[in-house]
Design a protein around this motif. Structure first.
Motif, short mmCIF file in Angstrom:
data_model
loop_
_atom_site.label_atom_id
_atom_site.label_comp_id
_atom_site.label_asym_id
_atom_site.label_seq_id
_atom_site.Cartn_x
_atom_site.Cartn_y
_atom_site.Cartn_z
N HIS A 160 -22.96 3.16 37.60
CA HIS A 160 -23.94 2.48 38.43
C HIS A 160 -23.26 1.89 39.66
O HIS A 160 -22.04 1.79 39.71
CB HIS A 160 -24.60 1.35 37.62
CG HIS A 160 -25.24 1.83 36.36
ND1 HIS A 160 -26.49 2.39 36.32
CD2 HIS A 160 -24.78 1.86 35.09
CE1 HIS A 160 -26.78 2.74 35.07
NE2 HIS A 160 -25.76 2.43 34.30
N GLN A 206 -22.79 -1.04 40.53
CA GLN A 206 -21.89 -2.15 40.22
C GLN A 206 -20.61 -1.68 39.54
O GLN A 206 -19.54 -2.25 39.77
CB GLN A 206 -22.61 -3.16 39.30
CG GLN A 206 -23.89 -3.77 39.89
CD GLN A 206 -25.10 -2.84 39.81
OE1 GLN A 206 -25.02 -1.73 39.29
NE2 GLN A 206 -26.22 -3.29 40.34
N THR A 207 -20.71 -0.67 38.68
CA THR A 207 -19.49 -0.22 38.00
C THR A 207 -18.64 0.63 38.94
O THR A 207 -17.42 0.65 38.82
CB THR A 207 -19.81 0.58 36.72
OG1 THR A 207 -20.59 1.72 37.05
CG2 THR A 207 -20.58 -0.27 35.73
N THR A 212 -34.55 1.46 32.62
CA THR A 212 -34.16 0.72 33.82
C THR A 212 -35.22 0.94 34.90
O THR A 212 -36.22 1.62 34.68
CB THR A 212 -32.80 1.21 34.35
OG1 THR A 212 -32.98 2.49 34.96
CG2 THR A 212 -31.77 1.32 33.24
N GLY A 226 -25.69 -6.03 32.90
CA GLY A 226 -25.61 -6.53 34.27
C GLY A 226 -25.88 -8.01 34.46
O GLY A 226 -25.80 -8.51 35.58
N THR A 258 -23.20 -10.15 36.40
CA THR A 258 -22.68 -9.64 37.67
C THR A 258 -22.42 -10.78 38.68
O THR A 258 -23.28 -11.62 38.91
CB THR A 258 -23.68 -8.62 38.26
OG1 THR A 258 -23.90 -7.61 37.28
CG2 THR A 258 -23.14 -8.00 39.54
N ARG A 277 -19.00 -6.65 37.19
CA ARG A 277 -19.28 -7.26 35.90
C ARG A 277 -18.22 -8.30 35.56
O ARG A 277 -17.03 -7.94 35.42
CB ARG A 277 -19.24 -6.19 34.80
CG ARG A 277 -20.04 -4.95 35.05
CD ARG A 277 -21.50 -5.26 35.17
NE ARG A 277 -22.29 -4.06 34.92
CZ ARG A 277 -23.47 -3.81 35.48
NH1 ARG A 277 -24.00 -4.67 36.34
NH2 ARG A 277 -24.14 -2.72 35.18
N CYS A 319 -31.71 -12.38 33.23
CA CYS A 319 -31.03 -11.29 33.94
C CYS A 319 -30.95 -11.55 35.43
O CYS A 319 -30.29 -10.83 36.16
CB CYS A 319 -31.76 -9.96 33.70
SG CYS A 319 -33.41 -9.89 34.47
N GLY A 322 -27.61 -12.07 37.82
CA GLY A 322 -26.84 -10.85 38.05
C GLY A 322 -27.52 -9.96 39.08
O GLY A 322 -26.87 -9.38 39.95
N SER A 370 -26.08 -8.66 42.72
CA SER A 370 -26.01 -7.24 43.10
C SER A 370 -26.72 -7.02 44.43
O SER A 370 -26.23 -6.32 45.31
CB SER A 370 -26.67 -6.37 42.04
OG SER A 370 -25.77 -6.04 41.04
N GLY A 424 -28.27 -0.52 37.29
CA GLY A 424 -27.15 -1.26 36.71
C GLY A 424 -27.55 -2.59 36.12
O GLY A 424 -26.68 -3.41 35.80
N HIS A 425 -28.83 -2.82 35.98
CA HIS A 425 -29.31 -4.08 35.37
C HIS A 425 -30.43 -3.79 34.40
O HIS A 425 -31.27 -2.93 34.64
CB HIS A 425 -29.84 -5.03 36.46
CG HIS A 425 -28.76 -5.53 37.36
ND1 HIS A 425 -27.98 -6.61 37.04
CD2 HIS A 425 -28.32 -5.07 38.55
CE1 HIS A 425 -27.09 -6.80 38.02
NE2 HIS A 425 -27.27 -5.89 38.93
#
Lengths: 270, 999, 172
Positions: free
Chosen positions: A103, A105-106, B737, C54, C57, C66, C110, C113, C117, C139-140
């Motif tokens: 992702h 972020q990663t 997601t 996430g 973050t 992370r 959540c 984070g 981002s 990513g979350h």
């Protein structure tokens, strides 16, 4: 989910890394982006004595073109390579596949080298390296060797790297004029490891198809577009075999190799 | 009595408004359970858990752990037996559910010991040092298998895995089936899933040796009926367990009901440690051992007329509650019991409900509670009726819906459907959502050879549970003996302080639904003050606040019940203030209007009094108040609806107070190659009575919808056949997601409830009930399939479309034996070509020296009998490494042709057991061919986390063994390139086709 | 090259939300725990400790990362920013306000984070398409909202910051 104790060194030169690995080998783990290793440490699936953080080693953070090869330092972050201006022209396949790696972020933290050393059979970067016929440089106090992707990936999470070696460079062949590339991935969700990932290079009447997520490592085969393609893909699907897991059956994976492989090679051909 | 009218020009109720909660949450200033200040000296806990699904706990040795630095105590089953009692259950059976395993473990992840240390890091270090010895027992995982006569029994004292079996008959089902033109039936296997909040469980516990009481803060969500369960397990009075909840909660969706057993566990750990103890559950613990919805096997049958009218329904349901029946189970069944006929005017109903225990994590509340399981069966059946009769599914739905003039409608099993106009809602959906357009898209897609389907679901969404419904699990006689249980008491307390500030305390324990905002709106509306002037407190303290057994956050009870109690408390306060102000103003209380922070006389607009002035009088000048006014201003309202009666002698139960209506339809497009299901459009129509804040309502709908998309397409808590858990991380248990959740079309109809103070009904669980089956019906329509099992993963869907494979080429038949689906057994075969003769190879394997060198990572090998050894082995695959205490043996000796190499080991990350049958045969032209066939089973953390790669990883380890054997017998020069059969073939292909230096 | 011993705490000096701070950490201490328990900033939440959800973050040198996959000792000499730094002089910034306006949070666990981002993402992608926003958001994990409000809020802020017109939609 807290790691077991370990010592930590933030290395600043390659030499320091090699010295520490030579002294400790089995007990040492190289920490790059940490997007796999840290999760493994948190789960206590690994309990190394020493972590050597290589992300501050400037020598390992370069991206440079050397002739027909794009040399990417092991500690280059995935996001850095993705943002590198010449990427789409130099190694188009990597430019296509990188957005599929984890992702946003990663990728900010995860490195090119780390993903290759981890050798997840479903990961995109090993597939790209194998499909392009690239190689990696492994260094230790004993030697420096260049290992082709075919020899480097040896099974699930298993590579040719010896305990005292560190991956320092990734060598990606620069796209030759006339080469066309394609990439397809089927995952459960966006950003998940691939159920099946396919990468293709077509140049003239030559074609290569790389498959990730099915066998225990990325596998690349030369394919002949034309009448026999479907049979060749069927043979490849059976050769790869695949495993049933919680998310997909082996049959499903083989069928995607046949059908998506056909589509990908056909649409990649000029 | 004279009451003031509420004629606020700025009435907040019913408006779309931003939330009061958000300012703090957006700044990172929330007060979640793990953020609360702790007493100095608070220690941290970690839980040792069973790696086995079913085993006798033979021995537990914590000596080494206790000697480690920073470790204060280890709580074991013996402590628990001394200080506590098993958790009480609502079904009379001799099964004991201790908060910590006493002599037997019954699911993977069951707590076995608790380490208390200075930090969580040190506590986890100590977990690795505790030795637990198990004698593994056969596990039973499949629900139907657990019912079979020869199944392993989890609770021997019960004697069966069926702990409750009740049959019900309403109307004349037998006659309906006898006389019906057609019978249509389906069998449904509904999977386990969980709404998995992002915040896991948190408990902070303290024991007071002076009064023997416990003081526990936990992100428990209720129902507070379970406070009694916890207190009884701790063997204290109600006052002996002071239970507190934090101001903020990181989501629950029912799941945080299950923290109850950890409240007991950590209370005892604090007692053992002599200090406050904090435990923060991690994600691995949560997924494997927290709680989940039940999985259910249902056989459902309809008696139908040719025109599609359903004349009778039969349910045969097996609800799988896991290894223990944890309170309030078997509530998953009975929450829906009165409503089993759904939105349909069916009068004849037969039901058999069996509550089944298996070696899985105990089940509990989960958003939709019971609804997803029931409606998946019922609405799949309705779709299938349409298919069988050649009718359009919507036609069948419309012919069976309860007519608008029938409300309030008493369903045959007892639900009193309070209000609704189902046909109008369907019409609203049809026109407002563009059904015709979807039908055109389907026609076009099909004409183009694509798979496109439309699904429908009509669902009655119950809210505000009757606390007595659970007693439907008992026979009428048992109920008579136990005394009737019914009702649902909500509470709210409103206080006006000397400066005229208004504060409200509610016992609804919100988990993100915006209760503070909605409660403030209600109060602001009644008292005519700005919403911001009302503080709402939601942290509940059973030692100080008003609460009752129905307190908590479940069954969507806020809007219908708690908001009503708030309204009641606020109205009482307003009436008192009106009388006080009227006296001061010389007006009639009935003429006073509360608005804009003032109290106005409607007859004389010039005359008014500020709210805080009137409110201040009750504190500062009680002597000037009207005679019967006592001074001070605090009103606690309790409210319990009279409609919630106990089950009657015919087992009819009005299981909830309100019944909303949800009507959904969707179009799905299925990729013929990948099998991926794409939601082309999803339309969801809700009648939840009066809407208090449409933005909050839509937020609830979208959230429930997203979870339901997960249940339909991605999520399953999977188990292997041996009970090993297979969904251990969020990379295994797949939550949708932002890329997977489309925006639904939301439509509202408002038919107020006659039974709630504000006319509101609960909302927010409906889509968890309607959406999974709506999507399943669309997929059934697209593919023409009858048996649909969730989740509809691409692989499963593609298998339904069909995969025709040729026979594998002979070359591949041997080495690619696949692991049995769903099982945890790893299996593979291989062949190694050796230079040495069979005799040499055979004897090498019997030589302990050789053995110690060919077993990867073998540190020490010690003889332990004939050809049996104890070994200390570090097994590693890639960066993953674990140290095992192993037993290795060689059996089935047939020199020099065959033998069996066995290994079993345990480590902190799990256990592994396996064996390889080895066969040696001479090779043409000299040398030996070694063929192996191994099977291995792994369990514990490594199985739950690494499922995706286990097969490949086990192959790496086995390959290492035989590669090393080859080096032993053939010498170090032996090439590794072609050591195994498959690898040799690959190498050959590689040379032929591959890229080994090609471009 | 300094070897930090496993059993001892070592000083970690870094910029945290614009101020230089020093704390002490064993090598194995996760940044998420360090921020929450040693620095007292509980706005960063922990949801999975394996990098998937996430919730934890934060920004490290401006990049969304992370905290649960980062060691506290790794941020020595670096710049870390958390959710507590977003509001200026007590006023929610445009992103936070948009989240409130669009009901982009329910339980809020959540949220921190996601905000971090977005802070990184919008700085590097001033004009994202909705698909880009959703891609970043993969990513979350959010279990409450269904993501609708989150996506709307981010798209709106991107439009506002890049100067394109958006309807004012403030309710309160």
């Amino acid at each position: 989910m807290k790691p077991a104790p370990f010592d930590y060194v933030r290395a600043t030169t390659r030499d320091e890394v090699l010295t520490l690995l030579a002294e400790g080998s089995e007990q040492v783990r190289v920490l790059a982006g940490g997007q796999s290793l840290m999760a493994v440490l948190n789960m206590r699936f690994a309990q190394p004595g020493l972590l050597v953080d290589i992300t501050a080693v400037e020598e390992l953070r370069r991206i440079e073109r050397r002739g027909d090869t794009l040399v990417v330092g092991a500690a280059v972050r995935q996001a850095e390579l993705l943002a590198w201006p010449g990427l789409a022209e130099t190694v188009p396949l990597v430019a296509r596949a990188l957005p599929w790696v984890g992702h946003y972020q990663t990728r900010n933290r995860g490195t090119i080298g780390g993903s290759l050393v981890h050798a997840d059979p479903s990961a995109e970067l090993p597939l790209c390296l194998a499909t392009l016929g690239g190689s990696v440089v492994l260094e230790s106090r004993r030697r420096r060797r260049t290992v082709p992707a075919d020899d480097f990936f040896q099974g699930v999470l298993t590579t040719a790297r010896e305990p005292d070696e560190v991956l320092t460079e990734v060598h990606l062949p620069v796209a030759r004029p006339g080469s066309r590339f394609g990439f397809r991935e089927v995952a459960m969700r966006h950003g998940d490891f691939a159920l099946v990932a396919l990468a293709a290079e077509v140049r003239g009447d030559e074609a290569w198809l790389g498959v990730g997520g099915v066998a225990d490592r990325p596998v690349v085969r030369r394919m002949k577009p034309g009448a026999a393609l479907a049979d060749d893909l069927d043979a490849l699907a059976w050769e790869l075999g695949g495993e049933d897991d919680g998310h997909a059956s082996a049959r499903y994976r083989r069928q995607l190799v046949r059908e998506l492989g056909y589509t990908l090679l056909t649409e990649t051909a000029p | 009595m004279a009451t003031a009218t509420q004629e606020s020009t700025t009435s907040a109720l019913g408006e779309r408004q931003t939330r009061l909660e958000d300012d703090a949450l957006l700044r990172g200033l929330g007060q979640y359970a793990d953020d609360l200040a702790t007493t100095p000296g608070t220690l941290q806990a970690a839980v040792l858990r069973s790696p086995h699904a079913h085993a006798r706990l033979v021995a537990l040795d914590a000596g080494e752990a206790l000697a480690m630095p920073g470790v204060h105590a280890v709580l074991t089953g013996a402590d628990v037996q001394r200080w506590a009692a098993p958790l009480p259950v609502g079904v009379r059976q001799p099964m004991e559910h201790w908060c910590l395993a006493v002599d037997r473990v019954r699911y993977v992840g069951e707590p076995v010991a608790v380490v208390v240390a200075d930090s969580r890091y040190l506590a986890e270090d100590a977990l690795d040092a505790i030795r637990a010895d198990y004698e593994v027992l056969d596990a039973v995982v499949a629900t139907e298998a657990a019912v079979a006569g020869d199944a392993p029994v989890l609770h021997e004292a019960v004697g069966s895995n069926v702990v409750n079996d009740r049959s019900f008959s309403y109307g004349e089902p037998d006659r309906a089936f006898r006389e019906a033109a057609r019978h249509v039936s389906l069998k449904i296997d509904y999977p386990r899933n969980s709404c998995t909040p992002i915040e896991c469980y948190v408990v902070v516990a303290r024991y007071d040796p002076a009064d023997g009481g416990y003081d526990v803060a936990a992100n428990f969500q209720g129902p507070f009926a379970l406070h009694s369960v916890m207190a009884r397990a701790l063997k204290v009075s109600g006052a002996g367990l002071r239970l507190r909840t934090p101001p903020d909660s990181g989501g629950s969706f029912g799941i945080k009901q299950g923290v109850l057993s950890y409240v007991v566990l950590m209370a005892l750990a604090a007692r053992k440690a002599g200090a406050p103890v904090k435990w923060v559950e991690d994600r691995l613990e949560h997924l494997q051992a927290a709680s989940s919805a039940t999985n259910r096997v249902t056989t459902i049958e309809a008696a139908v007329a040719e025109d599609g009218r359903i004349q009778g329904l039969r349910y045969d349901q097996l609800d799988d509650c896991g290894a223990y029946l944890r309170a309030p189970e078997p509530a998953t069944f009975y929450r829906m019991h009165g409503t089993l006929t759904g939105a349909y005017a069916v009068r004849n109903l037969a039901v058999r409900n069996r509550v089944v225990l298996t070696n899985k994590t105990p089940s509990g509340l989960n958003r939709g509670f019971g609804g997803p399981q029931v409606y998946f069966a019922l609405e799949r059946l309705v779709q299938h009726v349409a298919v069988e009769l050649g009718l359009d599914p919507l036609t069948v739905i419309l012919r069976n819906l309860i007519p608008a003039d029938a409300f309030p409608y008493r369903a045959p099993a007892g639900s009193l459907l309070d209000s609704g106009n189902y046909h109008a809602a369907v019409e609203l959906a049809r026109t407002g959502g563009g059904l015709q357009e979807l039908e055109e898209r389907r026609a076009a897609a099909r004409a183009a050879g694509r798979y496109y389907g439309i699904g429908f679901a009509a669902v009655v969404e119950p809210s505000i549970s009757n606390m007595g419904y659970i007693t439907t699990a008992m026979t009428p006689e048992e109920r008579r003996r136990a005394g009737p249980k019914n009702g649902a008491v909500s509470t709210a307390t409103l206080t006006v302080d000397p400066l005229g500030s208004v504060s409200v305390q509610i016992a609804s324990v919100p988990q993100g639904q915006g209760h503070r905002t909605a409660a403030a709106q209600v109060v602001a509306d009644v008292l005519g003050v700005p919403r911001e002037a009302v503080s709402v407190h939601v942290a509940l303290d059973t030692g100080k606040d008003a609460w009752s057994i129905a307190s908590g956050n479940y069954s969507s009870r806020f809007a219908g019940a708690v908001a009503g109690a708030v309204h009641k408390a606020a109205t009482r306060a307003r009436d008192r203030l009106a009388r006080i102000a009227a006296a001061q103003m010389g007006a009639d209380p009935g003429d006073l209007v509360f608005a804009d922070g003032r109290i106005h006389d409607r007859n004389d607009p010039a005359r008014s009094l500020s709210f805080h002035r009137a409110a201040g009088a009750v504190h500062w000048s009680p002597g000037l108040l009207p005679e019967d006014e006592p001074g001070g201003l605090r009103e606690t309202a309790f409210w319990s609806p009279p409609e919630l009666a106990a089950p009657d002698d015919d087992d009819r139960i009005n299981s909830s107070l309100c019944y909303g209506f949800v009507f959904d339809y969707c179009g799905v497009d299925i990729d013929p190659v990948t099998g991926r299901v794409t939601l082309d459009r999803y339309v969801t129509t809700h009648d939840a009575g009066r809407l208090l804040n449409p933005d909050l309502v839509d937020g609830q709908i979208r959230g429930g919808f997203a979870q339901a998309v997960g249940a339909a397409l991605y999520e399953e808590l999977a188990y292997g056949d041996d009970g090993s858990f297979r969904s251990g991380t969020l990379a295994d248990y797949l939550i949708p997601t932002a890329a997977e959740v489309p925006e639904p079309v939301i439509l509202h109809q408002e038919t107020p409830s006659p039974f709630t103070p504000l006319g509101a009904k609960g909302v927010g669980e409906g889509n968890n009930m309607s959406t999974p089956v709506c999507i399943a019906n669309a997929v059934a329509d697209a593919l023409g399939q009858r048996d649909i099992r969730l989740p509809l993963t691409p692989s499963r869907v593609r298998e339904m479309i069909g995969i025709t494979e040729s026979e594998p080429p002979a070359a591949h038949a041997a080495p690619s034996i696949e692991a049995p689906a769903g099982g945890s057994t790893l299996r593979a075969t291989g062949v190694v070509e050796l230079e040495a003769d069979a005799d040499t190879v055979y004897h090498a394997m019997l030589d302990p020296g050789v053995l110690s060198r060919i077993i990867p990572g073998c540190h020490a090998l010690e003889q332990d009998g004939d050809n049996a050894y104890r070994a200390d082995v570090t097994v590693g695959v890639g960066l993953i490494k674990a140290r095992f205490e192993a037993r290795v043996s060689l059996t089935d000796l047939d020199p020099p042709h065959a033998l069996r190499l066995n290994g079993a080991g345990s480590s902190a990350v799990g256990t592994a057991e396996g064996g390889a049958a080895v066969r040696l045969s001479p090779r043409e032209g000299g040398g030996t061919q070694l063929a192996y066939d191994y099977q291995a089973a792994v369990t514990g953390k490594v199985a739950s986390v690494g499922a995706r790669m286990l097969q490949g990883a086990s192959r790496v380890v086995v390959d290492q063994i035989f590669a090393r054997l080859r080096q032993e017998v053939d010498g170090p020069g032996a090439s590794a390139g072609d050591r195994a059969w498959g690898r040799r073939f690959r190498a050959w292909l590689l040379r032929l086709l591959g890229r080994g230096g090609a471009p | 090259m300094k070897r930090l011993d496993a059993g001892r705490s070592h000083p970690v000096t870094f910029r945290l939300n614009g101020r230089e701070r020093t704390g002490h950490a064993e090598p194995r201490l996760l940044l998420s725990d360090f921020l929450r328990h040693d620095m007292g900033l509980t706005g960063t939440h922990v949801g999975c400790e394996h990098g998937v959800c996430g919730a934890c973050t934060v920004l490290i040198d401006g990049h969304a990362c992370r905290a649960c996959l980062t060691l506290a000792v790794q941020v020595d000499g670096r710049d870390v920013e958390t959710v507590e730094n977003l509001a200026e002089d007590g006023v929610l910034n445009d992103l936070q306000q948009a989240f409130r306006r669009h009901h982009a949070l329910q339980c809020g666990f959540c949220t921190a984070g996601i905000l971090m981002s977005c802070t990184d993402f919008l700085a590097r992608n001033p004009r994202p398409r909705e698909a880009d926003v959703r891609d970043m958001l993969t990513g979350h994990l959010c279990r409450c909202t269904g993501y609708t409000g989150i996506v709307r809020a981010i798209v709106e802020v991107a439009e506002q910051r890049s100067g394109s017109t958006t309807e004012e939609n403030e309710h309160v």
